[in-house]
Design a protein around this motif. Sequence first.
Motif, PDB file in Angstrom:
ATOM      1  N   VAL A 181      45.832  31.633  62.646  1.00  0.00           N
ATOM      2  CA  VAL A 181      46.810  32.668  62.289  1.00  0.00           C
ATOM      3  C   VAL A 181      46.401  33.990  62.942  1.00  0.00           C
ATOM      4  CG1 VAL A 181      47.927  33.932  60.417  1.00  0.00           C
ATOM      5  CG2 VAL A 181      47.318  31.531  60.099  1.00  0.00           C
ATOM      6  N   ARG A 182      47.210  34.442  63.921  1.00  0.00           N
ATOM      7  CA  ARG A 182      46.920  35.719  64.588  1.00  0.00           C
ATOM      8  C   ARG A 182      47.426  36.880  63.755  1.00  0.00           C
ATOM      9  NH1 ARG A 182      48.782  34.004  69.768  1.00  0.00           N
ATOM     10  NH2 ARG A 182      50.373  35.619  69.768  1.00  0.00           N
ATOM     11  N   SER A 183      48.642  36.720  63.245  1.00  0.00           N
ATOM     12  CA  SER A 183      49.221  37.789  62.433  1.00  0.00           C
ATOM     13  C   SER A 183      50.334  37.234  61.555  1.00  0.00           C
ATOM     14  CB  SER A 183      49.753  38.924  63.318  1.00  0.00           C
ATOM     15  OG  SER A 183      50.526  38.414  64.374  1.00  0.00           O
ATOM     16  N   LEU A 184      50.610  37.965  60.467  1.00  0.00           N
ATOM     17  CA  LEU A 184      51.668  37.613  59.519  1.00  0.00           C
ATOM     18  C   LEU A 184      52.664  38.767  59.443  1.00  0.00           C
ATOM     19  CD1 LEU A 184      49.409  36.309  56.578  1.00  0.00           C
ATOM     20  CD2 LEU A 184      50.650  34.882  58.211  1.00  0.00           C
ATOM     21  N   PHE A 185      53.948  38.446  59.432  1.00  0.00           N
ATOM     22  CA  PHE A 185      54.992  39.474  59.321  1.00  0.00           C
ATOM     23  C   PHE A 185      55.977  39.077  58.225  1.00  0.00           C
ATOM     24  CE2 PHE A 185      53.612  39.595  63.757  1.00  0.00           C
ATOM     25  CZ  PHE A 185      53.391  40.958  63.958  1.00  0.00           C
ATOM     26  N   ASN A 186      56.532  40.090  57.533  1.00  0.00           N
ATOM     27  CA  ASN A 186      57.609  39.783  56.579  1.00  0.00           C
ATOM     28  C   ASN A 186      58.941  39.784  57.329  1.00  0.00           C
ATOM     29  OD1 ASN A 186      58.350  42.462  56.931  1.00  0.00           O
ATOM     30  ND2 ASN A 186      57.708  43.125  54.905  1.00  0.00           N
ATOM     31  N   GLU A 187      60.054  39.622  56.590  1.00  0.00           N
ATOM     32  CA  GLU A 187      61.367  39.499  57.237  1.00  0.00           C
ATOM     33  C   GLU A 187      61.810  40.780  57.929  1.00  0.00           C
ATOM     34  OE1 GLU A 187      62.303  40.610  52.901  1.00  0.00           O
ATOM     35  OE2 GLU A 187      60.830  39.425  53.977  1.00  0.00           O
ATOM     36  N   ARG A 188      61.164  41.909  57.596  1.00  0.00           N
ATOM     37  CA  ARG A 188      61.519  43.194  58.231  1.00  0.00           C
ATOM     38  C   ARG A 188      60.626  43.497  59.435  1.00  0.00           C
ATOM     39  NH1 ARG A 188      61.083  43.708  52.889  1.00  0.00           N
ATOM     40  NH2 ARG A 188      63.023  43.867  51.692  1.00  0.00           N
ATOM     41  N   GLY A 189      59.753  42.557  59.790  1.00  0.00           N
ATOM     42  CA  GLY A 189      58.855  42.750  60.927  1.00  0.00           C
ATOM     43  C   GLY A 189      57.621  43.576  60.603  1.00  0.00           C
ATOM     44  N   GLU A 190      57.365  43.811  59.305  1.00  0.00           N
ATOM     45  CA  GLU A 190      56.180  44.571  58.893  1.00  0.00           C
ATOM     46  C   GLU A 190      54.989  43.639  58.758  1.00  0.00           C
ATOM     47  OE1 GLU A 190      58.987  47.518  56.145  1.00  0.00           O
ATOM     48  OE2 GLU A 190      57.766  45.949  55.219  1.00  0.00           O
ATOM     49  N   LYS A 191      53.804  44.120  59.231  1.00  0.00           N
ATOM     50  CA  LYS A 191      52.600  43.291  59.192  1.00  0.00           C
ATOM     51  C   LYS A 191      52.097  43.135  57.766  1.00  0.00           C
ATOM     52  CE  LYS A 191      49.732  42.707  63.230  1.00  0.00           C
ATOM     53  NZ  LYS A 191      48.741  43.224  64.135  1.00  0.00           N
ATOM     54  N   LYS A 192      51.621  41.918  57.433  1.00  0.00           N
ATOM     55  CA  LYS A 192      51.052  41.655  56.104  1.00  0.00           C
ATOM     56  C   LYS A 192      49.608  41.202  56.253  1.00  0.00           C
ATOM     57  CE  LYS A 192      53.505  39.684  52.830  1.00  0.00           C
ATOM     58  NZ  LYS A 192      53.977  40.678  51.854  1.00  0.00           N
ATOM     59  N   THR A 193      48.784  41.573  55.292  1.00  0.00           N
ATOM     60  CA  THR A 193      47.366  41.186  55.346  1.00  0.00           C
ATOM     61  C   THR A 193      47.128  39.832  54.689  1.00  0.00           C
ATOM     62  OG1 THR A 193      46.989  42.448  53.308  1.00  0.00           O
ATOM     63  CG2 THR A 193      46.516  43.559  55.405  1.00  0.00           C
ATOM     64  N   GLU A 194      48.078  39.388  53.847  1.00  0.00           N
ATOM     65  CA  GLU A 194      47.974  38.075  53.215  1.00  0.00           C
ATOM     66  C   GLU A 194      49.330  37.678  52.639  1.00  0.00           C
ATOM     67  OE1 GLU A 194      44.952  38.763  50.207  1.00  0.00           O
ATOM     68  OE2 GLU A 194      46.504  39.143  48.702  1.00  0.00           O
ATOM     69  N   ALA A 195      49.475  36.371  52.367  1.00  0.00           N
ATOM     70  CA  ALA A 195      50.711  35.863  51.763  1.00  0.00           C
ATOM     71  C   ALA A 195      50.348  34.867  50.677  1.00  0.00           C
ATOM     72  CB  ALA A 195      51.580  35.192  52.830  1.00  0.00           C
ATOM     73  N   GLY A 196      50.641  35.227  49.424  1.00  0.00           N
ATOM     74  CA  GLY A 196      50.340  34.369  48.286  1.00  0.00           C
ATOM     75  C   GLY A 196      51.448  33.364  48.024  1.00  0.00           C
ATOM     76  N   PRO A 197      51.368  32.612  46.905  1.00  0.00           N
ATOM     77  CA  PRO A 197      52.390  31.608  46.582  1.00  0.00           C
ATOM     78  C   PRO A 197      53.790  32.210  46.495  1.00  0.00           C
ATOM     79  CG  PRO A 197      50.477  31.373  45.151  1.00  0.00           C
ATOM     80  CD  PRO A 197      50.277  32.642  45.914  1.00  0.00           C
ATOM     81  N   SER A 198      54.775  31.461  46.966  1.00  0.00           N
ATOM     82  CA  SER A 198      56.202  31.856  46.976  1.00  0.00           C
ATOM     83  C   SER A 198      56.467  33.081  47.840  1.00  0.00           C
ATOM     84  CB  SER A 198      56.713  32.111  45.555  1.00  0.00           C
ATOM     85  OG  SER A 198      56.833  30.889  44.877  1.00  0.00           O
ATOM     86  N   THR A 199      55.647  33.265  48.871  1.00  0.00           N
ATOM     87  CA  THR A 199      55.870  34.387  49.798  1.00  0.00           C
ATOM     88  C   THR A 199      56.326  33.826  51.150  1.00  0.00           C
ATOM     89  OG1 THR A 199      54.105  35.640  48.732  1.00  0.00           O
ATOM     90  CG2 THR A 199      54.849  36.428  50.879  1.00  0.00           C
TER      91      THR A 199
END
Length: 364
Positions: A181-199
């Motif tokens: 995993v290089r990077s995580l983004f939400n639906e708005r293109g904002e970077k996330k540091t982690e993603a928990g359950p149901s994310t």
Amino acid sequence: QHIGAYEVAYKDDKIAFLDTPGHEAFTAMRARGAQITDIVVLVVAADDRVMPQTLEAIDHARAANTPIIVAINKIDKPDSDPERLYKELADKNILVEKWGGKYQSAEISAKFGQGTEDLLSEILVAADMMELKADPNVRSRGVVVESRLDKGLGGVATILVQTGTLKPGQAIVVGENYGRVRSLFNERGEKKTEAGPSTPVQVVGINGIPQAGDQMFVYPTEKEAREVSLRRQRQHRELSARKISSLTLEQASRRLQEASLKELPLLIKGDVHGSIEVLSDALMRLSTAEVKVEIIHRGVGGINESDALLAAASGAVIIGFHVHPNLKARELARKEGLEIRLYRIIHEVVDDIRATLEGMLAPL
């Protein structure tokens, strides 16, 4: 026309929404959506009737044993009639609470935001009653909602994390693909540091383009992830080789028996996997006893030289959905006399191919 995943914050809680299109062509997307969700929100237009695809969505939800909340939309319209819809739904064994049934409902206007808080409250009530829980501290697991090829980022998958916490740097296996995993983004293109359950998150760093519905697992090391991925790819190749040889024999005998059967070979390329799946299913359903649609290849990404070579070898028409041919593919198509058709709306593709098949039918 893509399946989307979004997160909404409401009353100190977060709700993840999967959005599946309502048109009848999108059966596969709705079936997959019902399999990976906890609650189905059935959106019905207040100025319309209960459509066949609405009944189909109810069947998918029931088959997946998923609770249903009815959302009557467009109540701002002058000709809206929610009571008529409640009656039609009651005829299909969907009896809402206000009519003495067990199904929760909310009347909303998506255009003006009216009633949306009522809908979110109903969802939270249903979630509390179901006691939906997941452990954020176990090995992370999730499912691919959609995938696409990005020019700058490579393979990008929208993944709904189901258990555990997904973080950058972790080694993952997604279907037959692997990566870190290089990077995580939400639906708005904002970077996330982690993603928990149901994310729902967009994951960058996968070495290919996984298929919608593929499972995602985190592994301790990238070496382990690569080994699992290569083993799965090898198994897939072996199965494909067996399938090709057996199909060739079947096709040979069938063609001897049915010399009159005509085939229209197609090669489909699109921007995301979900749309290609929907398009393939819709085109395959156009086949009849006399004419048949044969999809020789389908894939995510632009139309390239190898696609043009394959189409030339098999005499196929190339269908591009939200993608374009590169320079080499264009030159080869011009030289070989290949037909490349580009579309942006699924219904136009279906209409064109239907017209082509009708033209192939023998005159009466």
